[in-house]
Design a protein around this motif. Sequence first.
Motif, PDB file in Angstrom:
ATOM      1  N   PRO A  62       0.812  -1.227   0.000  1.00  8.40           N
ATOM      2  CA  PRO A  62       0.000   0.000   0.000  1.00  8.40           C
ATOM      3  C   PRO A  62       0.840   1.270   0.000  1.00  8.40           C
ATOM      4  O   PRO A  62       0.479   2.255  -0.655  1.00  8.40           O
ATOM      5  N   GLN A  63       1.963   1.264   0.722  1.00  4.99           N
ATOM      6  CA  GLN A  63       2.834   2.444   0.714  1.00  4.99           C
ATOM      7  C   GLN A  63       3.421   2.675  -0.672  1.00  4.99           C
ATOM      8  O   GLN A  63       3.491   3.815  -1.156  1.00  4.99           O
ATOM      9  N   PRO A 131     -18.545 -24.629  -3.922  1.00  4.14           N
ATOM     10  CA  PRO A 131     -18.694 -24.267  -2.506  1.00  4.14           C
ATOM     11  C   PRO A 131     -18.038 -22.941  -2.166  1.00  4.14           C
ATOM     12  O   PRO A 131     -17.221 -22.410  -2.926  1.00  4.14           O
ATOM     13  N   ALA A 132     -18.361 -22.401  -1.001  1.00  6.57           N
ATOM     14  CA  ALA A 132     -17.655 -21.246  -0.469  1.00  6.57           C
ATOM     15  C   ALA A 132     -16.280 -21.685   0.002  1.00  6.57           C
ATOM     16  O   ALA A 132     -16.043 -22.861   0.278  1.00  6.57           O
ATOM     17  N   GLY A 133     -15.342 -20.711   0.086  1.00  3.67           N
ATOM     18  CA  GLY A 133     -14.000 -21.020   0.555  1.00  3.67           C
ATOM     19  C   GLY A 133     -12.983 -21.180  -0.551  1.00  3.67           C
ATOM     20  O   GLY A 133     -11.887 -21.696  -0.306  1.00  3.67           O
ATOM     21  N   VAL A 134     -13.309 -20.750  -1.784  1.00  5.42           N
ATOM     22  CA  VAL A 134     -12.407 -20.883  -2.927  1.00  5.42           C
ATOM     23  C   VAL A 134     -11.921 -19.491  -3.328  1.00  5.42           C
ATOM     24  O   VAL A 134     -12.729 -18.597  -3.599  1.00  5.42           O
ATOM     25  N   PHE A 135     -10.598 -19.311  -3.366  1.00  7.34           N
ATOM     26  CA  PHE A 135     -10.011 -17.996  -3.617  1.00  7.34           C
ATOM     27  C   PHE A 135      -8.892 -18.093  -4.656  1.00  7.34           C
ATOM     28  O   PHE A 135      -8.320 -19.163  -4.869  1.00  7.34           O
ATOM     29  N   THR A 136      -8.563 -16.960  -5.263  1.00 11.93           N
ATOM     30  CA  THR A 136      -7.247 -16.736  -5.849  1.00 11.93           C
ATOM     31  C   THR A 136      -6.450 -15.920  -4.822  1.00 11.93           C
ATOM     32  O   THR A 136      -7.015 -15.447  -3.826  1.00 11.93           O
ATOM     33  N   THR A 137      -5.152 -15.727  -5.056  1.00 14.30           N
ATOM     34  CA  THR A 137      -4.350 -14.944  -4.115  1.00 14.30           C
ATOM     35  C   THR A 137      -4.905 -13.533  -3.971  1.00 14.30           C
ATOM     36  O   THR A 137      -5.024 -13.000  -2.865  1.00 14.30           O
ATOM     37  N   GLY A 138      -5.243 -12.904  -5.096  1.00 13.65           N
ATOM     38  CA  GLY A 138      -5.773 -11.546  -5.054  1.00 13.65           C
ATOM     39  C   GLY A 138      -7.072 -11.468  -4.268  1.00 13.65           C
ATOM     40  O   GLY A 138      -7.281 -10.548  -3.471  1.00 13.65           O
ATOM     41  N   GLU A 139      -7.967 -12.432  -4.487  1.00 15.71           N
ATOM     42  CA  GLU A 139      -9.232 -12.445  -3.747  1.00 15.71           C
ATOM     43  C   GLU A 139      -8.986 -12.655  -2.258  1.00 15.71           C
ATOM     44  O   GLU A 139      -9.648 -12.034  -1.410  1.00 15.71           O
ATOM     45  N   LEU A 140      -8.046 -13.527  -1.934  1.00 17.62           N
ATOM     46  CA  LEU A 140      -7.704 -13.773  -0.535  1.00 17.62           C
ATOM     47  C   LEU A 140      -7.209 -12.497   0.133  1.00 17.62           C
ATOM     48  O   LEU A 140      -7.636 -12.138   1.242  1.00 17.62           O
ATOM     49  N   HIS A 145      -7.206  -8.535   4.022  1.00 12.61           N
ATOM     50  CA  HIS A 145      -6.544  -7.273   4.344  1.00 12.61           C
ATOM     51  C   HIS A 145      -7.444  -6.059   4.130  1.00 12.61           C
ATOM     52  O   HIS A 145      -7.353  -5.087   4.890  1.00 12.61           O
ATOM     53  N   ARG A 146      -8.284  -6.083   3.117  1.00  9.21           N
ATOM     54  CA  ARG A 146      -9.090  -4.905   2.817  1.00  9.21           C
ATOM     55  C   ARG A 146     -10.439  -4.925   3.528  1.00  9.21           C
ATOM     56  O   ARG A 146     -10.932  -3.873   3.942  1.00  9.21           O
ATOM     57  N   HIS A 147     -11.031  -6.124   3.651  1.00 10.45           N
ATOM     58  CA  HIS A 147     -12.393  -6.192   4.173  1.00 10.45           C
ATOM     59  C   HIS A 147     -12.500  -6.905   5.516  1.00 10.45           C
ATOM     60  O   HIS A 147     -13.585  -6.942   6.101  1.00 10.45           O
ATOM     61  N   GLY A 148     -11.402  -7.474   6.013  1.00 16.93           N
ATOM     62  CA  GLY A 148     -11.408  -8.105   7.326  1.00 16.93           C
ATOM     63  C   GLY A 148     -12.317  -9.303   7.445  1.00 16.93           C
ATOM     64  O   GLY A 148     -12.817  -9.606   8.539  1.00 16.93           O
ATOM     65  N   GLN A 149     -12.542 -10.016   6.349  1.00 14.44           N
ATOM     66  CA  GLN A 149     -13.457 -11.156   6.370  1.00 14.44           C
ATOM     67  C   GLN A 149     -12.801 -12.386   6.987  1.00 14.44           C
ATOM     68  O   GLN A 149     -11.581 -12.556   6.943  1.00 14.44           O
ATOM     69  N   ARG A 172      -1.589 -17.389   7.175  1.00 12.29           N
ATOM     70  CA  ARG A 172      -1.090 -17.444   8.554  1.00 12.29           C
ATOM     71  C   ARG A 172      -1.558 -16.234   9.348  1.00 12.29           C
ATOM     72  O   ARG A 172      -1.955 -16.352  10.503  1.00 12.29           O
ATOM     73  N   GLN A 173      -1.520 -15.048   8.715  1.00 10.41           N
ATOM     74  CA  GLN A 173      -1.993 -13.854   9.397  1.00 10.41           C
ATOM     75  C   GLN A 173      -3.479 -13.944   9.722  1.00 10.41           C
ATOM     76  O   GLN A 173      -3.941 -13.369  10.718  1.00 10.41           O
ATOM     77  N   ALA A 174      -4.226 -14.660   8.887  1.00  8.63           N
ATOM     78  CA  ALA A 174      -5.664 -14.825   9.110  1.00  8.63           C
ATOM     79  C   ALA A 174      -5.966 -15.951  10.096  1.00  8.63           C
ATOM     80  O   ALA A 174      -7.148 -16.225  10.365  1.00  8.63           O
ATOM     81  N   GLY A 175      -4.929 -16.593  10.632  1.00 12.81           N
ATOM     82  CA  GLY A 175      -5.131 -17.661  11.593  1.00 12.81           C
ATOM     83  C   GLY A 175      -5.573 -18.972  10.981  1.00 12.81           C
ATOM     84  O   GLY A 175      -6.167 -19.816  11.666  1.00 12.81           O
ATOM     85  N   VAL A 176      -5.262 -19.173   9.700  1.00 12.58           N
ATOM     86  CA  VAL A 176      -5.679 -20.380   8.993  1.00 12.58           C
ATOM     87  C   VAL A 176      -4.519 -21.379   8.959  1.00 12.58           C
ATOM     88  O   VAL A 176      -3.400 -21.026   8.556  1.00 12.58           O
ATOM     89  N   GLU A 177      -4.771 -22.600   9.362  1.00 12.88           N
ATOM     90  CA  GLU A 177      -3.776 -23.670   9.236  1.00 12.88           C
ATOM     91  C   GLU A 177      -3.655 -24.052   7.767  1.00 12.88           C
ATOM     92  O   GLU A 177      -4.661 -24.162   7.057  1.00 12.88           O
ATOM     93  N   VAL A 178      -2.427 -24.246   7.307  1.00 12.84           N
ATOM     94  CA  VAL A 178      -2.214 -24.633   5.909  1.00 12.84           C
ATOM     95  C   VAL A 178      -1.870 -26.112   5.860  1.00 12.84           C
ATOM     96  O   VAL A 178      -0.839 -26.542   6.392  1.00 12.84           O
ATOM     97  N   ALA A 179      -2.734 -26.890   5.231  1.00 13.20           N
ATOM     98  CA  ALA A 179      -2.541 -28.337   5.162  1.00 13.20           C
ATOM     99  C   ALA A 179      -1.389 -28.699   4.238  1.00 13.20           C
ATOM    100  O   ALA A 179      -0.630 -29.635   4.523  1.00 13.20           O
ATOM    101  N   ALA A 180      -1.239 -27.973   3.118  1.00 13.84           N
ATOM    102  CA  ALA A 180      -0.175 -28.289   2.155  1.00 13.84           C
ATOM    103  C   ALA A 180      -0.157 -27.270   1.040  1.00 13.84           C
ATOM    104  O   ALA A 180      -1.162 -26.596   0.763  1.00 13.84           O
TER     105      ALA A 180
END
Length: 410
Positions: A62-63, A131-140, A145-149, A172-180
């Motif tokens: 952002p800077q 289903p819900a829960g499917v993202f690209t990096t940009g959507e994630l 970061h922008r909407h705090g979802q 990781r910042q969102a507190g999500v465990e990464v399986a692989a």
Amino acid sequence: MSVERFVDVLVVGAGPAGLAAAEGLAAAGVGEVEVVERDQEAGGAPRHCPNRGFGRFGTTGPQYAERCVTAAVNAGAVLRTGVSVTGWASPLTLDATSPRGLERITARAVVLATGARERPRAARLVAGTRPAGVFTTGELQRSFHRHGQHIGTRAVVVGAEPVSFTALDTLRQAGVEVAALVTGHPRHQAPRARAADARLRHGVPLLTDATVTELLGRGRLSGVLLRHRDGRTARLACDTVVFTGDFVPDHELARRGGLTMDPGTRGPAVDSAFRTAHRGVFAVGNVLHAVEPARTAAHEGSLASAAVLRHLLDGDWPPAAVPVRVTPPLAWAAPNRLTVDEPDDGFTLRVTEFVPSPRLTVTQDGRELFRARRRRPAVPNRPFRVPGQWTGRVDPRGGAVLIALSAGRG
């Protein structure tokens, strides 16, 4: 009924490339330089990336985006957001919609800087439900970061290139465990230290030679099906999946304008001065070669501003250009047209597979123009540069220039 307007240079896209081009042109005293951006905020993809590493001083995304915007506006460029360019009325006249209504904007030169995007799940032909829960990096990044979802609890990252590890950081910042992390290549394509940190310090396994073939679950994602190269299949439980990388140029506007497209990059074909096949129309940044870092796109924008200025001053446009072609395992080269009136800043290449000790040859009509060997391997999803000092040997009346790559020994 649309309002007709006239500007000296119209830049489509307010990411690092477009803003740098506008800054350079405005600073050079070109009359009215206007940048239009379909989003409500300028700055491009960096504004969604809070990690450091942007620009010369390691600022956050952002800077960095804010600095690009400020520099262009302070130089005198006019920046308009919420403006969608919908098509072409003529080679230098574009139709747009904005809060003002319909517009028809004619310019002395047009610069396309529309960027690139990751291919979503549908474009990758991954089977399964929706289903819900499917993202690209940009959507994630936008969602968190922008909407705090809320993102999820356990994720699979598809891809193992640099942007994949950026997605890993966001999860990781969102507190999500990464399986692989899952990649169809035999190993990751990121810097070694980056991959080692994910595996050793954060315990994220890397599954190689594997692809995600199906999404499971109704309502919310419950898992993904994997297929290994040897035919084995497996189910991996998760409630989130992030499809990373596999970038493609955002080229719809270029196609609508009838510009010649390069079959490798899938973006507009350009020479080293960022000139397309249409007189007065330039293209720059990741619409040409998905995808390079923001600083690379901004550097190209600065170079393009000088080329646009020369065109505005003398009106010259090359009558023809020699195409640049590649052979497997090379995927593409950029730029992909050669004109003899421009000094060449070199070429960016991409490969589709790992190539140890790559040997590079450049030929035209069977005549060797250049030969070199690199000590470092060529890695998929990571660019490598080739100098352009051989371009003076190209016959402007000859056939296509061919760039080939083979594996050396040791």
